[in-house]
Design a protein around this motif. Sequence first.
Motif, PDB file in Angstrom:
ATOM      1  N   GLU A  47       8.782 -38.711   5.732  1.00  0.00           N
ATOM      2  CA  GLU A  47      10.051 -38.406   5.080  1.00  0.00           C
ATOM      3  C   GLU A  47      11.059 -39.544   5.205  1.00  0.00           C
ATOM      4  O   GLU A  47      11.962 -39.681   4.363  1.00  0.00           O
ATOM      5  CB  GLU A  47      10.651 -37.131   5.673  1.00  0.00           C
ATOM      6  N   GLY A  48      10.921 -40.381   6.246  1.00  0.00           N
ATOM      7  CA  GLY A  48      11.948 -41.377   6.501  1.00  0.00           C
ATOM      8  C   GLY A  48      11.536 -42.825   6.372  1.00  0.00           C
ATOM      9  O   GLY A  48      12.378 -43.719   6.489  1.00  0.00           O
ATOM     10  N   ARG A  49      10.264 -43.100   6.120  1.00  0.00           N
ATOM     11  CA  ARG A  49       9.829 -44.488   6.042  1.00  0.00           C
ATOM     12  C   ARG A  49      10.439 -45.179   4.828  1.00  0.00           C
ATOM     13  O   ARG A  49      10.730 -44.554   3.807  1.00  0.00           O
ATOM     14  CB  ARG A  49       8.307 -44.578   5.992  1.00  0.00           C
ATOM     15  N   THR A  50      10.617 -46.478   4.959  1.00  0.00           N
ATOM     16  CA  THR A  50      11.176 -47.274   3.872  1.00  0.00           C
ATOM     17  C   THR A  50      10.108 -48.074   3.145  1.00  0.00           C
ATOM     18  O   THR A  50      10.384 -48.656   2.095  1.00  0.00           O
ATOM     19  CB  THR A  50      12.248 -48.241   4.404  1.00  0.00           C
ATOM     20  N   LYS A  51       8.898 -48.122   3.704  1.00  0.00           N
ATOM     21  CA  LYS A  51       7.788 -48.864   3.096  1.00  0.00           C
ATOM     22  C   LYS A  51       6.572 -47.952   2.995  1.00  0.00           C
ATOM     23  O   LYS A  51       6.314 -47.147   3.887  1.00  0.00           O
ATOM     24  CB  LYS A  51       7.409 -50.081   3.954  1.00  0.00           C
ATOM     25  N   GLU A  52       5.831 -48.086   1.917  1.00  0.00           N
ATOM     26  CA  GLU A  52       4.550 -47.404   1.784  1.00  0.00           C
ATOM     27  C   GLU A  52       3.517 -48.452   1.404  1.00  0.00           C
ATOM     28  O   GLU A  52       3.412 -48.870   0.256  1.00  0.00           O
ATOM     29  CB  GLU A  52       4.615 -46.295   0.738  1.00  0.00           C
ATOM     30  N   TRP A  53       2.749 -48.903   2.389  1.00  0.00           N
ATOM     31  CA  TRP A  53       1.851 -50.038   2.211  1.00  0.00           C
ATOM     32  C   TRP A  53       0.552 -49.617   1.518  1.00  0.00           C
ATOM     33  O   TRP A  53       0.060 -48.509   1.747  1.00  0.00           O
ATOM     34  CB  TRP A  53       1.533 -50.670   3.570  1.00  0.00           C
ATOM     35  N   PRO A  54       0.014 -50.499   0.682  1.00  0.00           N
ATOM     36  CA  PRO A  54      -1.252 -50.189   0.011  1.00  0.00           C
ATOM     37  C   PRO A  54      -2.366 -49.944   1.025  1.00  0.00           C
ATOM     38  O   PRO A  54      -2.409 -50.574   2.086  1.00  0.00           O
ATOM     39  CB  PRO A  54      -1.530 -51.461  -0.818  1.00  0.00           C
ATOM     40  N   LYS A  55      -3.245 -49.033   0.703  1.00  0.00           N
ATOM     41  CA  LYS A  55      -4.360 -48.715   1.582  1.00  0.00           C
ATOM     42  C   LYS A  55      -5.223 -49.955   1.799  1.00  0.00           C
ATOM     43  O   LYS A  55      -5.594 -50.646   0.854  1.00  0.00           O
ATOM     44  CB  LYS A  55      -5.204 -47.594   0.973  1.00  0.00           C
ATOM     45  N   GLY A  56      -5.508 -50.250   3.062  1.00  0.00           N
ATOM     46  CA  GLY A  56      -6.329 -51.398   3.396  1.00  0.00           C
ATOM     47  C   GLY A  56      -5.572 -52.706   3.529  1.00  0.00           C
ATOM     48  O   GLY A  56      -6.163 -53.724   3.912  1.00  0.00           O
ATOM     49  N   SER A  57      -4.267 -52.704   3.238  1.00  0.00           N
ATOM     50  CA  SER A  57      -3.466 -53.922   3.368  1.00  0.00           C
ATOM     51  C   SER A  57      -3.289 -54.294   4.836  1.00  0.00           C
ATOM     52  O   SER A  57      -3.428 -53.449   5.732  1.00  0.00           O
ATOM     53  CB  SER A  57      -2.096 -53.732   2.715  1.00  0.00           C
ATOM     54  N   LEU A  58      -2.962 -55.550   5.080  1.00  0.00           N
ATOM     55  CA  LEU A  58      -2.737 -56.000   6.460  1.00  0.00           C
ATOM     56  C   LEU A  58      -1.606 -55.209   7.094  1.00  0.00           C
ATOM     57  O   LEU A  58      -1.670 -54.839   8.275  1.00  0.00           O
ATOM     58  CB  LEU A  58      -2.423 -57.496   6.481  1.00  0.00           C
ATOM     59  N   GLU A  59      -0.565 -54.922   6.307  1.00  0.00           N
ATOM     60  CA  GLU A  59       0.574 -54.169   6.834  1.00  0.00           C
ATOM     61  C   GLU A  59       0.152 -52.779   7.300  1.00  0.00           C
ATOM     62  O   GLU A  59       0.569 -52.318   8.370  1.00  0.00           O
ATOM     63  CB  GLU A  59       1.669 -54.054   5.768  1.00  0.00           C
ATOM     64  N   GLU A  60      -0.675 -52.108   6.504  1.00  0.00           N
ATOM     65  CA  GLU A  60      -1.138 -50.774   6.901  1.00  0.00           C
ATOM     66  C   GLU A  60      -2.018 -50.850   8.141  1.00  0.00           C
ATOM     67  O   GLU A  60      -1.912 -50.013   9.046  1.00  0.00           O
ATOM     68  CB  GLU A  60      -1.914 -50.116   5.761  1.00  0.00           C
ATOM     69  N   VAL A  61      -2.892 -51.851   8.192  1.00  0.00           N
ATOM     70  CA  VAL A  61      -3.784 -52.005   9.345  1.00  0.00           C
ATOM     71  C   VAL A  61      -2.979 -52.222  10.624  1.00  0.00           C
ATOM     72  O   VAL A  61      -3.249 -51.608  11.666  1.00  0.00           O
ATOM     73  CB  VAL A  61      -4.768 -53.170   9.109  1.00  0.00           C
ATOM     74  N   ASN A 154       7.616 -55.707   7.803  1.00  0.00           N
ATOM     75  CA  ASN A 154       7.030 -56.932   7.246  1.00  0.00           C
ATOM     76  C   ASN A 154       5.968 -57.449   8.186  1.00  0.00           C
ATOM     77  O   ASN A 154       6.064 -57.272   9.409  1.00  0.00           O
ATOM     78  CB  ASN A 154       8.094 -58.023   7.058  1.00  0.00           C
ATOM     79  N   VAL A 155       4.965 -58.114   7.646  1.00  0.00           N
ATOM     80  CA  VAL A 155       3.995 -58.862   8.440  1.00  0.00           C
ATOM     81  C   VAL A 155       4.073 -60.308   7.975  1.00  0.00           C
ATOM     82  O   VAL A 155       3.951 -60.600   6.781  1.00  0.00           O
ATOM     83  CB  VAL A 155       2.569 -58.308   8.270  1.00  0.00           C
ATOM     84  N   TYR A 156       4.293 -61.224   8.922  1.00  0.00           N
ATOM     85  CA  TYR A 156       4.552 -62.615   8.585  1.00  0.00           C
ATOM     86  C   TYR A 156       3.347 -63.525   8.757  1.00  0.00           C
ATOM     87  O   TYR A 156       3.307 -64.616   8.186  1.00  0.00           O
ATOM     88  CB  TYR A 156       5.711 -63.150   9.435  1.00  0.00           C
ATOM     89  N   SER A 157       2.366 -63.104   9.537  1.00  0.00           N
ATOM     90  CA  SER A 157       1.168 -63.930   9.725  1.00  0.00           C
ATOM     91  C   SER A 157      -0.015 -63.025  10.011  1.00  0.00           C
ATOM     92  O   SER A 157       0.142 -61.936  10.562  1.00  0.00           O
ATOM     93  CB  SER A 157       1.357 -64.934  10.870  1.00  0.00           C
ATOM     94  N   GLY A 158      -1.204 -63.499   9.623  1.00  0.00           N
ATOM     95  CA  GLY A 158      -2.407 -62.696   9.800  1.00  0.00           C
ATOM     96  C   GLY A 158      -3.138 -63.009  11.083  1.00  0.00           C
ATOM     97  O   GLY A 158      -2.721 -63.885  11.852  1.00  0.00           O
ATOM     98  N   PRO A 159      -4.241 -62.298  11.326  1.00  0.00           N
ATOM     99  CA  PRO A 159      -4.991 -62.474  12.574  1.00  0.00           C
ATOM    100  C   PRO A 159      -5.552 -63.890  12.678  1.00  0.00           C
ATOM    101  O   PRO A 159      -5.748 -64.556  11.660  1.00  0.00           O
ATOM    102  CB  PRO A 159      -6.111 -61.429  12.436  1.00  0.00           C
ATOM    103  N   PRO A 160      -5.766 -64.350  13.935  1.00  0.00           N
ATOM    104  CA  PRO A 160      -5.749 -63.581  15.189  1.00  0.00           C
ATOM    105  C   PRO A 160      -4.363 -63.404  15.817  1.00  0.00           C
ATOM    106  O   PRO A 160      -4.216 -62.641  16.753  1.00  0.00           O
ATOM    107  CB  PRO A 160      -6.642 -64.406  16.118  1.00  0.00           C
ATOM    108  N   VAL A 161      -3.349 -64.122  15.339  1.00  0.00           N
ATOM    109  CA  VAL A 161      -1.993 -63.945  15.857  1.00  0.00           C
ATOM    110  C   VAL A 161      -1.145 -63.344  14.740  1.00  0.00           C
ATOM    111  O   VAL A 161      -0.884 -63.999  13.728  1.00  0.00           O
ATOM    112  CB  VAL A 161      -1.388 -65.277  16.355  1.00  0.00           C
ATOM    113  N   ILE A 162      -0.749 -62.106  14.932  1.00  0.00           N
ATOM    114  CA  ILE A 162      -0.051 -61.349  13.895  1.00  0.00           C
ATOM    115  C   ILE A 162       1.408 -61.185  14.316  1.00  0.00           C
ATOM    116  O   ILE A 162       1.701 -60.651  15.384  1.00  0.00           O
ATOM    117  CB  ILE A 162      -0.690 -59.967  13.711  1.00  0.00           C
ATOM    118  N   SER A 163       2.308 -61.629  13.477  1.00  0.00           N
ATOM    119  CA  SER A 163       3.734 -61.438  13.753  1.00  0.00           C
ATOM    120  C   SER A 163       4.298 -60.452  12.735  1.00  0.00           C
ATOM    121  O   SER A 163       3.943 -60.491  11.552  1.00  0.00           O
ATOM    122  CB  SER A 163       4.492 -62.763  13.695  1.00  0.00           C
ATOM    123  N   PHE A 164       5.187 -59.570  13.200  1.00  0.00           N
ATOM    124  CA  PHE A 164       5.661 -58.508  12.322  1.00  0.00           C
ATOM    125  C   PHE A 164       7.067 -58.049  12.715  1.00  0.00           C
ATOM    126  O   PHE A 164       7.531 -58.299  13.833  1.00  0.00           O
ATOM    127  CB  PHE A 164       4.704 -57.311  12.366  1.00  0.00           C
TER     128      PHE A 164
END
Length: 249
Positions: A47-61, A154-164
Motif C-alpha cells: 500500500e505504501g511503496r513508491t516503486k514497483e520493480w519489474p519481476k526478475g530485475s536487479l532491484e527486485e532481487v 535505486n540500485v547503483y551498481s550490480g554484483p558482486p558489489v551492489i550499492s543501493f
Amino acid sequence: MATAEEALIKKSGDTYRSILHDEAENTTQWRHGGPPVYDSVNQLFEEGRTKEWPKGSLEEVVQNAIKSWEMELSHKTRLQDFKTINPDKFKLVVNGREGLSGEETLRLGSYNALLKNSLPKEFQYYKADEETFESSHDAFRSAFPRGFAWEVLNVYSGPPVISFKFRHWGFFEGPFKGHAPTGEKVEFHGLGVLKIDESQRAEDVEIYYDPAELFGGLLKGPLISPSQSESEDNTATVAAATHGCPFSK
C-alpha cells in the motif's frame, strides 16, 4: 502450468521471501517455534511503496534478498541455518562503525546492531547497550503494530558489489519508550553496499543512515504516565505471545 518459483511462493504464502518455507531444510531452529507470517507488513509495503520493480530485475532481487536476510536475522537462532549470508566471512558495518560478525549481529538483533552508537548516554535516542534482542523487538513492535516496511529506491551498481538506496516506513500507532503514539507515518532513508560471493550470499553489508530521521517521529509523541505505559506494555507482550511474530520488514 505454475513455475517452481510460483509453487514455492504459493506454498510459503510470501511473495518476497521465497526461502521462508524450504521443505529440504526441516532442521531449522526458529526463535518462536516456527516460521513467521508477514501478511500485515506485506500489506503495508504494497500500500505504501513508491516503486514497483519489474519481476526478475536487479532491484527486485536486491529488495527480496534484504527482506529475506532480515527475516533470518529476526527469526532464526542459529547462523548455520542462514541461507542469505556466508557465515565465515559476514560483516555488518553501520555508519562507519567497527564491523560486527554474523554471530555478533545475531546475538544483538537487527535493531540493536543498527542503532548502536558511541554518543554519551545523555545524548542517545536509544540505548542499544541496555537492550536485549527481545526487548528491542518488543519496543519497535509496540510502536509499529502493522510492521515497518522496507523498499529499494535505486540500485547503483550490480554484483558482486551492489550499492543501493532504501526507504523504511511505518505508522506510529503504539507506545514507544514512554511516548504516546501519534498515528503519523515515520520514515527514513539510507544507503547500503552489499558484497556477495559466487553463491549470492552476503559477505559484507554496509548501511548508512541518519537515526534522527527515525527518532524524530518516535519521540514526537507526548510522554505518558507510568501506569498507562505499563498497561500498554503488557498488552504488547500478550499480543506478541499470541502472534509469535516479531516486528518485521
